[in-house]
Scaffold this motif. Structure first.
Motif, PDB file in Angstrom:
ATOM      1  N   PRO A  26     -12.019   0.377   1.646  1.00 16.87           N
ATOM      2  CA  PRO A  26     -11.993  -0.417   2.881  1.00 16.87           C
ATOM      3  C   PRO A  26     -11.205   0.249   4.020  1.00 16.87           C
ATOM      4  O   PRO A  26     -10.335   1.093   3.785  1.00 16.87           O
ATOM      5  N   LYS A  27     -11.502  -0.208   5.235  1.00 21.60           N
ATOM      6  CA  LYS A  27     -10.922   0.408   6.437  1.00 21.60           C
ATOM      7  C   LYS A  27      -9.377   0.354   6.431  1.00 21.60           C
ATOM      8  O   LYS A  27      -8.725   1.336   6.773  1.00 21.60           O
ATOM      9  N   TYR A  28      -8.793  -0.811   6.040  1.00 21.31           N
ATOM     10  CA  TYR A  28      -7.322  -0.910   6.087  1.00 21.31           C
ATOM     11  C   TYR A  28      -6.679   0.078   5.123  1.00 21.31           C
ATOM     12  O   TYR A  28      -5.572   0.558   5.360  1.00 21.31           O
ATOM     13  N   VAL A  29      -7.390   0.378   4.029  1.00 19.19           N
ATOM     14  CA  VAL A  29      -6.853   1.354   3.065  1.00 19.19           C
ATOM     15  C   VAL A  29      -6.931   2.751   3.678  1.00 19.19           C
ATOM     16  O   VAL A  29      -5.958   3.525   3.631  1.00 19.19           O
ATOM     17  N   ARG A  30      -8.082   3.084   4.278  1.00 18.00           N
ATOM     18  CA  ARG A  30      -8.219   4.418   4.905  1.00 18.00           C
ATOM     19  C   ARG A  30      -7.164   4.601   5.984  1.00 18.00           C
ATOM     20  O   ARG A  30      -6.573   5.672   6.125  1.00 18.00           O
ATOM     21  N   LYS A  31      -6.908   3.538   6.731  1.00 14.25           N
ATOM     22  CA  LYS A  31      -5.914   3.633   7.812  1.00 14.25           C
ATOM     23  C   LYS A  31      -4.522   3.913   7.222  1.00 14.25           C
ATOM     24  O   LYS A  31      -3.802   4.801   7.696  1.00 14.25           O
TER      25      LYS A  31
ATOM     26  N   SER B  56      -2.537  15.490  -1.503  1.00 15.86           N
ATOM     27  CA  SER B  56      -3.184  16.297  -0.444  1.00 15.86           C
ATOM     28  C   SER B  56      -2.399  17.560  -0.098  1.00 15.86           C
ATOM     29  O   SER B  56      -2.936  18.498   0.467  1.00 15.86           O
ATOM     30  N   GLU B  57      -1.098  17.556  -0.412  1.00 16.29           N
ATOM     31  CA  GLU B  57      -0.286  18.758  -0.189  1.00 16.29           C
ATOM     32  C   GLU B  57      -0.681  19.880  -1.150  1.00 16.29           C
ATOM     33  O   GLU B  57      -0.381  21.042  -0.917  1.00 16.29           O
ATOM     34  N   VAL B  58      -1.297  19.493  -2.263  1.00 18.21           N
ATOM     35  CA  VAL B  58      -1.528  20.444  -3.355  1.00 18.21           C
ATOM     36  C   VAL B  58      -3.019  20.773  -3.532  1.00 18.21           C
ATOM     37  O   VAL B  58      -3.375  21.915  -3.806  1.00 18.21           O
TER      38      VAL B  58
ATOM     39  N   LEU C  26       0.803  -1.219   0.000  1.00 13.35           N
ATOM     40  CA  LEU C  26       0.000   0.000   0.000  1.00 13.35           C
ATOM     41  C   LEU C  26       0.832   1.263   0.000  1.00 13.35           C
ATOM     42  O   LEU C  26       0.289   2.359   0.035  1.00 13.35           O
ATOM     43  N   ASN C  27       2.145   1.105  -0.002  1.00 17.54           N
ATOM     44  CA  ASN C  27       2.973   2.297   0.182  1.00 17.54           C
ATOM     45  C   ASN C  27       2.850   3.295  -0.968  1.00 17.54           C
ATOM     46  O   ASN C  27       2.636   4.486  -0.755  1.00 17.54           O
ATOM     47  N   THR C  28       2.939   2.802  -2.185  1.00 12.00           N
ATOM     48  CA  THR C  28       2.876   3.720  -3.329  1.00 12.00           C
ATOM     49  C   THR C  28       1.555   4.469  -3.321  1.00 12.00           C
ATOM     50  O   THR C  28       1.509   5.697  -3.478  1.00 12.00           O
ATOM     51  N   TYR C  29       0.467   3.724  -3.148  1.00 12.52           N
ATOM     52  CA  TYR C  29      -0.863   4.347  -3.188  1.00 12.52           C
ATOM     53  C   TYR C  29      -0.996   5.424  -2.109  1.00 12.52           C
ATOM     54  O   TYR C  29      -1.466   6.537  -2.378  1.00 12.52           O
ATOM     55  N   SER C  30      -0.577   5.091  -0.918  1.00 14.86           N
ATOM     56  CA  SER C  30      -0.751   6.061   0.168  1.00 14.86           C
ATOM     57  C   SER C  30       0.184   7.266  -0.001  1.00 14.86           C
ATOM     58  O   SER C  30      -0.186   8.393   0.338  1.00 14.86           O
ATOM     59  N   VAL C  31       1.372   7.049  -0.569  1.00 14.86           N
ATOM     60  CA  VAL C  31       2.270   8.200  -0.820  1.00 14.86           C
ATOM     61  C   VAL C  31       1.669   9.106  -1.897  1.00 14.86           C
ATOM     62  O   VAL C  31       1.696  10.341  -1.778  1.00 14.86           O
TER      63      VAL C  31
ATOM     64  N   LEU D 192      -3.833   5.331   4.446  1.00 13.57           N
ATOM     65  CA  LEU D 192      -3.808   6.701   3.904  1.00 13.57           C
ATOM     66  C   LEU D 192      -3.633   7.709   5.036  1.00 13.57           C
ATOM     67  O   LEU D 192      -2.850   8.656   4.928  1.00 13.57           O
ATOM     68  N   GLU D 193      -4.355   7.480   6.142  1.00 14.49           N
ATOM     69  CA  GLU D 193      -4.259   8.411   7.276  1.00 14.49           C
ATOM     70  C   GLU D 193      -2.863   8.420   7.882  1.00 14.49           C
ATOM     71  O   GLU D 193      -2.367   9.444   8.328  1.00 14.49           O
TER      72      GLU D 193
END
Ligand code: SAM
Length: 309
Positions: A278-283, A212-214, A201-206, A285-286
């Motif tokens: 799904p919850k694990y993805v939201r987590k 979100s910075e932009v 999940l690292n690439t997706y969350s990065v 990302l957060e």
């Protein structure tokens, strides 16, 4: 049992193998290795630098999920840019909207487009010769730096940020700053954002964190793509609309008013499913803190498995 197989490596420890009917093309361009194969289960597919890009039987899921929400959420999309998208299926989805007056597709690699024209007719479905389409062959970042046009929708459909691949400079904060300047005030950006496997999940969350910075609003979405045997991730970024604020009836109304062909995946109900990740993805990302920068770019060994961040 079939005697010939091709292998889609998710990591050194996990592989999805496909029975191979025939290899239609195998060659190298200036930028990457190109394979067009025909598999028994998924039909024809494009593989670049060993990364499986899309397949005949289910590319409609990937391309509708990536393109249609951004197009439907914009009140009147007229000018659209697609960065990457060599198969021609992303521009096919864009051109299905009768509001569109101009669609510019910018892919680095003319050889990929030549192969798509020859071997993947159902992917582009005549889009390359649509009179609203302009196809350019250059680096997508350079194109955006130089163009004077601002777009209602920009779709980034480039290969994953593989180490030594041609795409990693188009996933950074500096690049997304540039994209934002090339969007109209109500404009929307949709990004293919790599796999959403629970192990990678690292690439997706990065990507999501960097966007979100932009942008004021960044909405993750996921779709299961059988050819990839996993969830695939997209990010919708905008300073304006919120996909959750638009009812399924309104999405269906916009599709029936604007889209000139039958969609197979996307409608009002699918819209709601796509953006409820799904919850694990939201987590993940957060919890992601890494912002991808030009001087410290994300590099993948395998899709989703990135080293930095
Ligand atoms: N479905 C895909 C995936 O799974 O990653 C992406 C689809 S598409 C085939 C990717 C395209 O991006 C390729 O045709 C490649 O030539 C193009 N591309 C890669 N880097 C690029 C860049 N810097 N500028 C423009 N196009 C680029």
């Amino acid at each position: 049992m079939p005697s010939r197989w091709i292998y889609d490596y998710f990591s050194p420890y996990e592989v999805h193998k496909h029975a191979l009917r025939q290899t239609l093309y195998h060659g190298h361009s200036e930028y990457q290795e190109i394979v067009i194969a025909e598999t028994e289960c998924f039909g024809r597919c494009l593989i670049l630098d060993n990364e499986f890009q899309s397949a005949e039987r289910d590319e409609f899921i990937y391309h509708e999920a990536m393109v249609q929400p951004a197009m439907a959420l914009h009140p009147d999309p007229k000018k659209v840019a697609i960065i990457g998208g060599g198969e021609g299926a992303a521009i096919r989805e864009v051109l299905s909207h009768k509001t569109v007056e101009m669609a510019v597709m910018v892919d680095l690699d003319e050889k990929v487009v030549d192969c798509a024209k020859k071997y993947l007719p159902s992917f582009h479905d005549g889009s390359f010769s649509d009179e609203r389409a302009t196809i350019l062959f250059e680096d997508g970042r350079k194109f955006l730096e130089e163009t004077d046009v601002t777009f209602d929708v920009i779709i980034i459909d480039i290969t994953c940020p593989l180490e030594a691949g041609p795409a990693y400079k188009l996933f950074t904060r500096e690049f997304y700053d540039l994209v934002k300047r090339k969007l109209t005030p109500q404009g929307l950006l949709s990004v293919q954002a790599s796999t959403v496997s629970h192990t990678a999940l690292n690439t997706y969350s990065v990507i999501s964190r960097t966007l979100s910075e932009v942008f004021t609003n960044v909405f993750p979405s996921v779709a299961h793509i059988p050819f990839f045997a996993m969830l695939w991730g997209f990010c919708l970024a905008t300073n304006d609309v919120d996909p959750a604020q638009i009812s399924r009836e309104e999405i269906d109304r916009r599709i029936s008013e604007r889209v000139t062909r039958e969609l197979r995946y996307y409608d009002g109900i699918t819209h709601q499913a796509l953006f409820n990740v799904p919850k694990y993805v939201r987590k993940a990302l957060e919890e992601q803190t890494h912002v991808n920068l030009d001087n410290n770019p994300l590099m993948e060994q395998f899709p989703g498995l990135s080293e930095k961040g």
